[in-house]
Design a protein around this motif. Structure first.
Motif, PDB file in Angstrom:
ATOM      1  N   TYR A 165       8.104  12.242  30.600  1.00  0.00           N
ATOM      2  CA  TYR A 165       9.460  12.741  30.826  1.00  0.00           C
ATOM      3  C   TYR A 165      10.507  11.638  30.663  1.00  0.00           C
ATOM      4  O   TYR A 165      10.205  10.443  30.809  1.00  0.00           O
ATOM      5  CB  TYR A 165       9.571  13.339  32.221  1.00  0.00           C
ATOM      6  N   GLN A 166      11.716  12.057  30.411  1.00  0.00           N
ATOM      7  CA  GLN A 166      12.829  11.116  30.313  1.00  0.00           C
ATOM      8  C   GLN A 166      13.434  10.899  31.701  1.00  0.00           C
ATOM      9  O   GLN A 166      13.806  11.844  32.382  1.00  0.00           O
ATOM     10  CB  GLN A 166      13.905  11.659  29.365  1.00  0.00           C
ATOM     11  N   GLN A 221      21.648  19.455  31.711  1.00  0.00           N
ATOM     12  CA  GLN A 221      20.254  19.285  31.306  1.00  0.00           C
ATOM     13  C   GLN A 221      19.353  18.766  32.425  1.00  0.00           C
ATOM     14  O   GLN A 221      18.133  18.816  32.322  1.00  0.00           O
ATOM     15  CB  GLN A 221      20.180  18.316  30.129  1.00  0.00           C
ATOM     16  N   LYS A 261      25.214  16.379  29.808  1.00  0.00           N
ATOM     17  CA  LYS A 261      23.985  15.867  30.413  1.00  0.00           C
ATOM     18  C   LYS A 261      23.740  16.496  31.786  1.00  0.00           C
ATOM     19  O   LYS A 261      22.584  16.710  32.182  1.00  0.00           O
ATOM     20  CB  LYS A 261      24.048  14.345  30.526  1.00  0.00           C
ATOM     21  N   TYR A 312      14.246  16.484  31.924  1.00  0.00           N
ATOM     22  CA  TYR A 312      15.205  15.402  32.127  1.00  0.00           C
ATOM     23  C   TYR A 312      15.321  15.100  33.621  1.00  0.00           C
ATOM     24  O   TYR A 312      15.699  15.958  34.414  1.00  0.00           O
ATOM     25  CB  TYR A 312      16.553  15.822  31.535  1.00  0.00           C
TER      26      TYR A 312
END
Length: 317
Positions: free
Chosen positions: A24-25, A42, A39, A2
């Motif tokens: 990847y994000q 992460q 979040k 992330y």
């Protein structure tokens, strides 16, 4: 993995980033506070300019391994916390070194040639034959910090036949530097310089490095130039010196507090040239150069030893 970016990238560079790490994000946000607590835990990679990173939020980023700064300075980051967390940091130093070096030489030449006074006379339709002119050839310039910016300044100053003196933590090999000294020698060497140029990073050691003691050791004809960080120069001591004509002039692009408040005494100094922290900014090359370093490091991740521009968090640069 992330990845979060607070770089406020234009769309074309967001697309470039997506292509470089398509597996990847990547999430683009305005600031860390926009992320929910879950979040934050992460985030593995953070792309940022280093602002708006409060310790209470950074401490929640349990998966954070690497931060890339879109600029050279990292003084706004919680460096001690990041070091304790084992986070690696890289920056974008060097992307505006040419721009800053050109700014320094431009301002020095403006001062010696009194260009700004002729421009003011032009606006008043005056034929000025009285204003004094001089040249930089033969004058000395002492550069505090022989990093990428300092070396580009040295290169240009040498082309103008100036004597170039460098101050750095370690000696560097350069045909553009005539003498080299260590920071502890600054009080002794400033007495012979015509231009003292600050381009060091802000650390515990450089904070208020240029203070009353150093300024009063400079020649009355000397000029102080700061393109490093505002708090390296103690404003109160500089104002005092300018008011008493202890030095000829100062050229400031960075300040202790930015933006400079309207009631700051600096605005009233006739022997001072001010620009709003733009020496290394607003040029077309900034974003492409920054993205080149960023994408190169992304492709090397997680091999930190091969990454460009690693930062020592304990040292602050």
């Amino acid at each position: 993995m992330y990845i979060v970016s607070t770089l406020d990238l234009p769309e074309e560079y967001r697309e470039m980033l997506s292509r470089e790490c398509s597996q990847y994000q990547v999430e683009h946000i305005d600031k860390l506070a926009d992320l929910a607590a879950e979040k934050l835990k992460q985030v593995e990679i953070l792309l940022t300019y280093g602002n708006n990173m409060p310790e209470e939020l950074v401490s929640k980023m349990k998966s954070l391994r690497w931060i890339h700064s879109g600029q050279a300075g990292i003084d706004a980051m919680p460096k001690e916390l990041l070091a304790d967390m084992g986070v690696r940091v890289t920056n974008s130093r060097g992307i505006n070194s040419v721009t800053i070096a050109e700014y320094v030489m431009c301002m020095i030449l403006n001062l010696e040639r009194n260009t700004y006074r002729f421009y003011e006379a032009y606006k008043r339709r005056e034929w000025d034959m009285e204003t004094h002119l001089d040249e930089v050839a033969g004058k000395s310039i002492t550069i505090l910090g022989l990093g990428k910016v300092g070396m580009e300044i040295a290169k240009r100053a040498k082309c103008f036949d100036m004597k170039v003196i460098g101050v750095n933590l370690v000696k560097v090999d350069s045909p553009f530097v005539d003498e080299q000294h260590f920071p502890a020698e600054i009080p002794e060497i400033v007495s012979d310089t015509d231009y003292l140029v600050v381009c060091m990073p802000l650390t515990k050691e450089t904070h208020y490095m240029i203070n009353r003691d150093v300024i009063r050791r400079m020649k009355e004809t000397a000029v102080l130039v700061n393109v490093g960080r505002g708090p390296i120069v103690k404003t109160e001591d500089l104002v005092e010196a300018l008011n008493e004509n202890k030095i000829r002039a100062a050229i400031l692009d960075v300040f202790e507090e930015e933006p400079l408040e309207p009631d700051s005494p600096l605005w009233n100094m006739e022997n001072l040239m001010i620009t709003p922290h733009i020496a290394g900014d607003r040029q077309k090359s900034y974003m492409p150069r920054m993205m080149k370093i960023l994408c190169g490091n992304l492709n090397r991740y997680p091999d930190f030893e091969k990454m460009e521009n690693p930062v020592n968090l304990r040292m602050g640069f």
